[in-house]
Structures are given as structure tokens and as C-alpha cells.
Write a protein that holds these residues in place. Structure first.
Motif, PDB file in Angstrom:
ATOM      1  N   MET A   1      22.090  30.005  15.653  1.00  0.00           N
ATOM      2  CA  MET A   1      23.104  31.048  15.569  1.00  0.00           C
ATOM      3  C   MET A   1      24.399  30.460  15.017  1.00  0.00           C
ATOM      4  SD  MET A   1      25.968  32.618  16.642  1.00  0.00           S
ATOM      5  CE  MET A   1      26.505  31.576  17.985  1.00  0.00           C
TER       6      MET A   1
ATOM      7  N   LYS B   1      27.766  32.343   7.312  1.00  0.00           N
ATOM      8  CA  LYS B   1      28.438  33.612   7.012  1.00  0.00           C
ATOM      9  C   LYS B   1      29.922  33.396   6.792  1.00  0.00           C
ATOM     10  CE  LYS B   1      25.195  36.724   9.234  1.00  0.00           C
ATOM     11  NZ  LYS B   1      24.773  37.319  10.498  1.00  0.00           N
TER      12      LYS B   1
ATOM     13  N   ARG C   1      42.470  32.183  14.883  1.00  0.00           N
ATOM     14  CA  ARG C   1      42.129  33.400  15.612  1.00  0.00           C
ATOM     15  C   ARG C   1      40.615  33.497  15.806  1.00  0.00           C
ATOM     16  NH1 ARG C   1      43.566  37.018  19.186  1.00  0.00           N
ATOM     17  NH2 ARG C   1      45.687  36.595  18.476  1.00  0.00           N
TER      18      ARG C   1
ATOM     19  N   ILE D   1      38.536  33.549  19.344  1.00  0.00           N
ATOM     20  CA  ILE D   1      37.569  34.579  19.758  1.00  0.00           C
ATOM     21  C   ILE D   1      36.294  33.918  20.269  1.00  0.00           C
ATOM     22  CG2 ILE D   1      36.127  36.483  18.950  1.00  0.00           C
ATOM     23  CD1 ILE D   1      38.371  37.039  16.850  1.00  0.00           C
ATOM     24  N   LEU D   2      35.826  32.931  19.519  1.00  0.00           N
ATOM     25  CA  LEU D   2      34.601  32.239  19.940  1.00  0.00           C
ATOM     26  C   LEU D   2      34.805  31.547  21.280  1.00  0.00           C
ATOM     27  CD1 LEU D   2      33.435  30.703  16.539  1.00  0.00           C
ATOM     28  CD2 LEU D   2      32.456  32.650  17.750  1.00  0.00           C
TER      29      LEU D   2
ATOM     30  N   ALA E   1      36.852  32.500  23.658  1.00  0.00           N
ATOM     31  CA  ALA E   1      36.874  33.523  24.699  1.00  0.00           C
ATOM     32  C   ALA E   1      35.467  33.992  25.026  1.00  0.00           C
ATOM     33  CB  ALA E   1      37.733  34.702  24.251  1.00  0.00           C
ATOM     34  N   LEU E   2      34.580  33.940  24.025  1.00  0.00           N
ATOM     35  CA  LEU E   2      33.197  34.375  24.254  1.00  0.00           C
ATOM     36  C   LEU E   2      32.388  33.297  24.964  1.00  0.00           C
ATOM     37  CD1 LEU E   2      32.409  36.161  20.893  1.00  0.00           C
ATOM     38  CD2 LEU E   2      32.615  37.214  23.139  1.00  0.00           C
TER      39      LEU E   2
ATOM     40  N   LEU F   1      44.043  31.006  25.215  1.00  0.00           N
ATOM     41  CA  LEU F   1      43.324  32.127  24.611  1.00  0.00           C
ATOM     42  C   LEU F   1      44.145  32.847  23.566  1.00  0.00           C
ATOM     43  CD1 LEU F   1      41.570  33.534  27.753  1.00  0.00           C
ATOM     44  CD2 LEU F   1      40.450  32.687  25.713  1.00  0.00           C
TER      45      LEU F   1
ATOM     46  N   TYR G   1      36.017  39.512  27.489  1.00  0.00           N
ATOM     47  CA  TYR G   1      37.455  39.379  27.203  1.00  0.00           C
ATOM     48  C   TYR G   1      37.856  40.238  26.007  1.00  0.00           C
ATOM     49  CZ  TYR G   1      41.916  36.901  27.264  1.00  0.00           C
ATOM     50  OH  TYR G   1      43.240  36.578  27.390  1.00  0.00           O
TER      51      TYR G   1
ATOM     52  N   PHE H   1      41.193  40.859  23.475  1.00  0.00           N
ATOM     53  CA  PHE H   1      42.536  40.437  23.082  1.00  0.00           C
ATOM     54  C   PHE H   1      43.397  41.646  22.760  1.00  0.00           C
ATOM     55  CE2 PHE H   1      40.111  36.654  21.715  1.00  0.00           C
ATOM     56  CZ  PHE H   1      40.883  35.650  22.275  1.00  0.00           C
TER      57      PHE H   1
ATOM     58  N   ASN I   1      40.429  41.169  17.487  1.00  0.00           N
ATOM     59  CA  ASN I   1      39.392  40.704  18.394  1.00  0.00           C
ATOM     60  C   ASN I   1      38.120  40.292  17.688  1.00  0.00           C
ATOM     61  OD1 ASN I   1      39.720  40.946  21.394  1.00  0.00           O
ATOM     62  ND2 ASN I   1      40.746  42.802  20.688  1.00  0.00           N
ATOM     63  N   LEU I   2      37.981  40.766  16.445  1.00  0.00           N
ATOM     64  CA  LEU I   2      36.661  40.663  15.817  1.00  0.00           C
ATOM     65  C   LEU I   2      36.632  39.572  14.757  1.00  0.00           C
ATOM     66  CD1 LEU I   2      35.942  44.462  15.418  1.00  0.00           C
ATOM     67  CD2 LEU I   2      35.516  42.988  17.382  1.00  0.00           C
TER      68      LEU I   2
ATOM     69  N   GLU J   1      27.106  42.921  14.805  1.00  0.00           N
ATOM     70  CA  GLU J   1      27.015  41.469  14.940  1.00  0.00           C
ATOM     71  C   GLU J   1      28.104  40.935  15.855  1.00  0.00           C
ATOM     72  OE1 GLU J   1      25.164  39.868  10.744  1.00  0.00           O
ATOM     73  OE2 GLU J   1      27.173  40.716  10.720  1.00  0.00           O
TER      74      GLU J   1
ATOM     75  N   LEU K   1      27.434  38.878  19.323  1.00  0.00           N
ATOM     76  CA  LEU K   1      27.964  37.522  19.457  1.00  0.00           C
ATOM     77  C   LEU K   1      28.165  37.146  20.928  1.00  0.00           C
ATOM     78  CD1 LEU K   1      28.681  35.490  17.290  1.00  0.00           C
ATOM     79  CD2 LEU K   1      31.033  36.307  17.341  1.00  0.00           C
ATOM     80  N   ALA K   2      28.472  38.162  21.765  1.00  0.00           N
ATOM     81  CA  ALA K   2      28.731  37.899  23.185  1.00  0.00           C
ATOM     82  C   ALA K   2      27.497  37.334  23.882  1.00  0.00           C
ATOM     83  CB  ALA K   2      29.189  39.168  23.881  1.00  0.00           C
TER      84      ALA K   2
ATOM     85  N   GLU L   1      25.377  35.300  22.438  1.00  0.00           N
ATOM     86  CA  GLU L   1      24.961  34.033  21.828  1.00  0.00           C
ATOM     87  C   GLU L   1      25.366  32.816  22.634  1.00  0.00           C
ATOM     88  OE1 GLU L   1      22.907  33.807  19.550  1.00  0.00           O
ATOM     89  OE2 GLU L   1      22.934  35.734  18.520  1.00  0.00           O
TER      90      GLU L   1
ATOM     91  N   ARG M   1      31.960  44.934  23.046  1.00  0.00           N
ATOM     92  CA  ARG M   1      31.483  43.556  23.110  1.00  0.00           C
ATOM     93  C   ARG M   1      31.734  42.947  24.493  1.00  0.00           C
ATOM     94  NH1 ARG M   1      34.112  39.605  19.059  1.00  0.00           N
ATOM     95  NH2 ARG M   1      35.813  39.764  20.541  1.00  0.00           N
TER      96      ARG M   1
END
Lengths: 403, 221
Positions: free
Chosen positions: A3, A10, A303, A307-308, A310-311, A400, B81, B83, B87-88, B96, B100-101, B103, B154
Motif C-alpha cells: 500500500m 501515486k 500536510r 494526514i498519514l 494522524a491515520l 498534528l 481524526y 483536521f 484533510n485529504l 481511496e 486509507l484509514a 491501511e 474517513r
């Protein structure tokens, strides 16, 4: 981590313009590196493969390199001749297995004419001890017979039966044509990738005839340019070389082809080193440029990285993504560069061969290409660590909300 | 969170938090002026920042005692979470972005579906819940309101027990704000998850069970 890898891909696609430019920088470096190396090794292999089996090349007193270049490669300054008597004496020496007489000086439409005899077909070897083969027709037997090298026949569109006229000297100027005595093509040799392909072979008596000599088949020629010698025992060559160099009858030079060639390489070596240094520098500039581009893009991607994070992505994941991007970009650059060099040589190879007599064996990836690939991989990995570590650190410090 | 203290490396100021508890299924609004430590609180709660002392538990797991790697894992598994904006990932599609959440968390991925197809269907249905129709569209081409709805979807992917939102409506107008918050709080509660949201806007308090002023539980010293 498929992934993360596809994410990196990408992300690269998203910035394709910048990335393609970086790739081209790497590609240029790789193409330059690969093609100069191929040309360099092609030149070297071309020389090394031209003659094998002959233990000595003998001619009048001159430098051994010039002797070899003129009589085997048809390059360099013309030589004074050697008397037929001397040749006979050497050929009949008990230590000598065979001797091939070579008589140069004429040409046919820019191709050298070589006067020789049956020993040439029997004993001349090239590459790794490969004998000459007749692809079409037969070897010459009468003074008016000619046997063509493969390229002469192809380029001039000659066949068995074609009549040709030789010119005096190497430039075909028309006024010095020996048009009173035409030759007839009786055979065409198979391609060898050596100067043999660009040679018109005739008999010694045929050559004498157009120079106004005796046309009798039994007549012996006055003189020849040089001759190749094969010894009964190879170790005797050194000793025999000394004998010939101090020959009393006339001033002679006997050279060992391998030794003369390594003399040539030692002359060329500094040039090769400088060439390699420059291509290595181009390579380094390409790689540093790539790293700079990716580092510069990092600010705009904080940014994305936040995001990554935070995930739940680990800092090491971000480092992996950025390093993978550098590696992917440079691997892409390597592939583009290598293919450019490969197809470039495939396309321009024949031109090089026609104009410079340079036979490049365009082969698939070899060990040098592998080495370049490893260098690309290793340096892009190391350079990719720079933005990678920067991302790692900022992701730990930013929290964050990066600005 | 109880008796938590924290300071940024190289800084003398110490952040101290007495106590903050959010029950399962509870929606809590956190208010306070800028610089009062809201971002620091969220960073600590999500395990991006490491507390120097005190206890932080998320869904029964001790975030405050975990290693960096473990904290990342806890965050991935347990926290959705959102923001304030952006956010994307711009080059991924809405779907997608939602996927992602899953993954980084095996737990959330499994909850969303066994196969890739299941998870895609799950993501689609989440997006439908937030009225995002065109799920194949690149995130960068969506309006700000749509983007925030995709982000909310998400956050809910894989049903994490805690949702954290940092002023998610700051960039939205009133009607967009109300649509998003109404849906977000509603769907969070319906899944039995908790929500902690930070906002400047006193108007949004009506969507929450209770409202906490940060200065009443934490301060910088």
C-alpha cells in the motif's frame, strides 16, 4: 508494504512533471555512462578480436604499434616493403609453423586491397581463434580472382562474377585506376566484425600484374608489406622476435600483437580515465539534482505527511515513502537511460561501423550495467534518506498541525 | 487523561492537565482561546506527543505508557481524526482517502470488511451517509464542504471508539457547518463511539452532550 509503495507511486504520478524532469537528469547520466562504456569496450574488443593466433607480425623497421596498426587494422602510416626473399627465409624456418604474406597499398572505392595467398584462408584467425569462412563462391586461385570481405560486397552490392577495377593508393581518384587489368569476384567471406570485412583480397601475383610485373602464375612477387607468423611453439616467439629484430639481411621489426595492443591501451588509458571521471560527475550531478528536487517538494507535502501520521502511519512509514520515491524515480531514470543507450547504439551502431570501423556488439545488460544499476540504487537510497530523515524528524516535532 | 504533564523539547513551559474523561458514546466540545493548549491536548491524546508524566487511556489502553510505535498503532486502531481543513490526500479519490484509514490498522480494516471489495463497499456506504456522491473524484477537485464530509467519513471508517476533530467546521459556512456536525455527531453516537471536538464557535455547543473550557482542566506553567 504494497500500500505504501502504491501510495508513493501515486504521489509521484501526481507530481509527474517534476519527477519526469528529475528522471531525465538521471537518464542522461545513465545513458552517457552506459554508451561511453559500450563504445569504449567495443573499441577495445574490436581491436582485441581482430587478430588471434598470430604470434608475430613482421615488417620493415618501424614502431611495433604502427606495424600492427597498418598491416592488421589498415590504420596508420604506410610501411616500406620487405623483400620476398626475407619472407621465404622466415617462412621456411623450422620453428615457424606458417607465415601469411600481406601486401597493401591499393584500394577499390575506398576499401583496402590486400594481396595475399592461400595461407591467409588457412591460418588467419580472429575473435577467439575463429577461422575465416567463405560464405559464397570460393577462394581465389588465378591472378585475376578477387575475394571480398562481407561489408565490401554488401555496401557495393557486389556478387560472385562482378568485375572490379583497383586504384593505386587508398583514395579513389580515378586517374590512377589500373583499369587495364580488371579483377573478377570469385568469393565472398562471411562477416567477421573485423577489418577483414572491409578488405578486397587478391593474389600476390595478381597485384604484381597490375603493377606491370610478370603475369605468370609461377612468378614470385618482388616484395610484400609485412607478414604474420605462427610459431610451432608459442614460447619460442619471444626468442624468434629477437632474431628477426637483429636480422642482418634487411632492417626488420617483429612485434607480438598482444604486446603492441597493450602499448596502444596504455596510451589511451589516461583519456579513458578522464572520460570516466566526467561521466561519473554527470551521474553525480543527476543524482544530487534528484535529491534536491525531492527535498524542495517536502515543504509542500508536510500536510500530506501529517494526514498519514494522524491515520496512524509511523514516522518510519513516512521515511519509507520518501526514500521509495527517490529510489523509484532513479530506477525509472535508469531504465529510460539504459534503453536510450541501448537503442541509440542499435540505431547508430551501423553508422559508427561504416564511418569509424567501430564494431559494437550491442548486447543485453552486462555486468557493467548491473554495476551502474547498483550504483543508482545505492546512491538514490542514500540520497533518498535525506528527505526521508527530514520527514521523519518533522513528523515527530510537528505534532498534528504542521503550520 | 489524568495528571498529565508535557513540555516541548527545548522549551521551559510545562503543560499540565488535571483530568479529562470522555465516556463511551459521549460527544464533548472543547473550547478555549488560541495558545491555551488545545492542540497540545489533542497531540497527547492521539499519542503524537509523549507525556512526561501522568496517565492517558484510550479504550482501556494506556497511551501514556506505550512506546512510539505502539502509540502509532493505538492511534491507527482507535482514533478517527478530522483536521480543520486540507484533510485529504489531494491525488487520491474520495473513496481511496476513506480506505486509507484501514491501511494502518488491521483492526479497522477487518471491521470494514474481509475482502477488498467489502471494504470498498463499506467506504462507499460511509460516503453515501455523508452525501458524497461522486466517490471516484480526485479529492483536490471537491469543494471544501465535500472534503470535510469525506474526512468525517474517513474518521468513522472501521468504527474507531474515539473520534477527534480539530475545528473541522472553521472553513465552512453556517449551513454546511450544521449539516456536517449534525451528521457527524449523529453517526458517531449511533456507532457507540465517543467524540471530542475542539472549536472556537460557541454556536456549535447545541450538538454536544457537554462543553468544556480548556482553562478549567489544563494550563501552561
Amino acid at each position: 508494504m504494497p500500500m505504501i509503495l502504491s501510495f508513493a507511486l501515486k504521489s509521484l504520478m501526481d507530481r509527474r512533471l517534476t519527477i519526469v524532469l528529475s528522471m531525465l537528469a538521471v537518464a542522461t547520466a545513465v545513458a552517457l555512462l552506459a554508451s561511453t562504456e559500450k563504445i569504449r569496450s567495443g573499441v577495445r574488443a574490436g581491436f582485441d578480436n581482430t587478430i588471434s593466433g598470430a604470434d608475430l607480425v613482421v615488417g620493415t623497421r618501424t614502431g611495433s604499434l604502427n606495424l600492427l596498426l597498418y598491416s592488421v587494422f589498415r590504420l596508420g602510416d604506410p610501411l616500406q616493403s620487405v623483400s620476398w626473399e626475407t619472407f621465404e627465409r622466415v617462412a621456411q624456418h623450422p620453428d615457424v609453423a606458417w607465415a601469411i604474406p600481406l601486401s597493401l597499398g591499393d584500394s577499390h572505392r575506398g576499401y583496402r586491397v590486400l594481396g595475399t595467398d592461400d595461407t591467409y584462408l588457412a591460418h588467419y584467425r580472429y575473435g577467439s581463434d575463429v577461422p575465416l569462412k567463405i560464405a559464397n563462391g570460393q577462394w581465389m586461385s588465378t591472378p585475376s580472382d578477387a575475394v571480398l570481405g562481407a561489408e565490401v560486397a554488401r555496401a557495393l552490392n557486389y556478387n560472385v562474377g562482378t568485375e572490379i577495377i583497383l586504384s593505386h593508393g587508398i583514395v579513389s581518384a580515378g586517374f590512377a585506376d589500373h583499369d587495364d587489368a580488371p579483377f573478377r569476384v570469385v568469393g565472398i567471406l562471411a562477416p567477421t566484425g573485423t577489418p577483414v570485412d572491409r578488405t578486397v583480397h587478391v593474389t600476390l601475383s595478381g597485384l604484381d600484374a597490375i603493377h606491370g610485373g610478370d603475369t605468370d602464375e609461377g612468378a614470385t612477387p618482388q616484395a610484400i608489406t609485412s607478414f604474420l607468423v605462427g610459431m610451432e611453439n608459442r614460447p619460442v616467439a619471444l626468442q624468434f622476435q629477437r632474431v628477426l629484430n637483429t636480422y642482418q639481411g634487411e632492417p626488420l621489426t617483429a612485434a607480438i600483437p598482444g604486446a603492441a595492443l597493450s602499448q596502444l591501451w596504455s596510451v589511451i588509458r589516461p583519456v579513458e580515465t578522464i572520460l570516466r571521471l566526467f561521466t561519473a560527475l554527470v551521474f553525480a550531478i543527476g543524482m544530487v539534482g534528484l535529491s534536491t528536487t525531492l527535498l524542495a517538494s517536502l515543504a509542500g507535502r508536510r500536510r500530506e505527511l501529517a494526514i498519514l501520521r494522524a491515520l496512524g502511519a509511523r514516522p518510519s512509514d513516512l521515511m519509507f515513502i520518501l526514500t521509495a520515491e527517490t529510489v523509484l524515480t532513479s530506477v525509472g531514470g535508469f531504465i529510460i537511460g539504459w534503453c536510450t543507450a541501448y537503442f541509440g547504439l542499435l540505431v547508430f551502431g551501423p553508422t559508427l561501423q561504416e564511418n569509424y570501423g567501430l564494431v559494437l556488439s550491442v548486447t543485453g545488460p552486462n555486468s557493467f550495467d548491473g554495476l551502474v544499476f547498483l550504483a543508482v540504487l545505492a546512491s538514490s537510497f542514500l540520497l533518498g534518506l535525506v528527505p526521508g530523515i527530514a520527514a521523519y524528524r518533522s513528523s515527530l516535532n510537528d505534532g498534528l498541525s504542521p503550520g | 487523561m489524568s495528571d498529565v504533564s508535557f513540555s516541548y523539547p527545548g522549551s521551559a513551559a510545562v503543560f499540565r492537565l488535571k483530568s479529562l474523561t470522555i465516556e463511551a458514546g459521549e460527544a464533548v466540545l472543547l473550547t478555549g482561546s488560541s495558545g491555551s493548549g488545545k492542540s497540545t491536548l489533542l497531540g497527547l491524546l492521539c499519542g503524537i506527543l509523549q507525556a512526561s508524566s501522568g496517565e492517558i487511556f484510550i479504550a482501556g489502553e494506556a497511551m501514556s505508557r506505550a512506546s512510539g510505535k505502539r502509540r502509532d498503532r493505538l492511534r491507527a486502531d482507535n482514533i478517527g481524526y478530522v483536521f480543520q481543513s486540507f484533510n485529504l490526500i489531494p491525488f487520491l479519490s474520495a473513496r481511496e482517502n476513506v480506505l486509507l484509514a484501514g491501511e494502518f490498522s488491521a483492526r479497522r480494516s477487518k471491521c470494514a470488511g474481509r475482502t477488498k471489495k467489502d471494504r470498498q463497499r463499506y467506504a462507499e456506504s460511509l460516503l453515501t451517509e455523508f452525501n458524497v456522491e461522486d466517490t471516484e473524484r480526485r479529492a483536490s477537485s471537491l469543494s471544501v464542504g465535500q472534503q470535510q464530509r469525506v474526512a468525517a467519513a474517513r474518521a468513522l471508517f472501521g468504527e474507531p471508539p474515539l473520534l477527534v476533530a480539530d475545528e473541522p467546521t472553521a472553513a465552512l459556512d453556517t449551513s454546511n457547518r450544521d449539516t456536517l456536525l449534525g451528521a457527524f455527531v449523529d453517526k458517531t453516537k449511533r456507532r457507540g463511539s465517543s467524540l471530542l471536538m475542539v472549536s472556537h464557535d460557541p454556536d456549535v455547543a447545541k450538538f454536544f452532550d457537554r462543553s468544556i473550557e480548556i482553562s478549567s482542566i489544563a494550563r501552561w506553567e
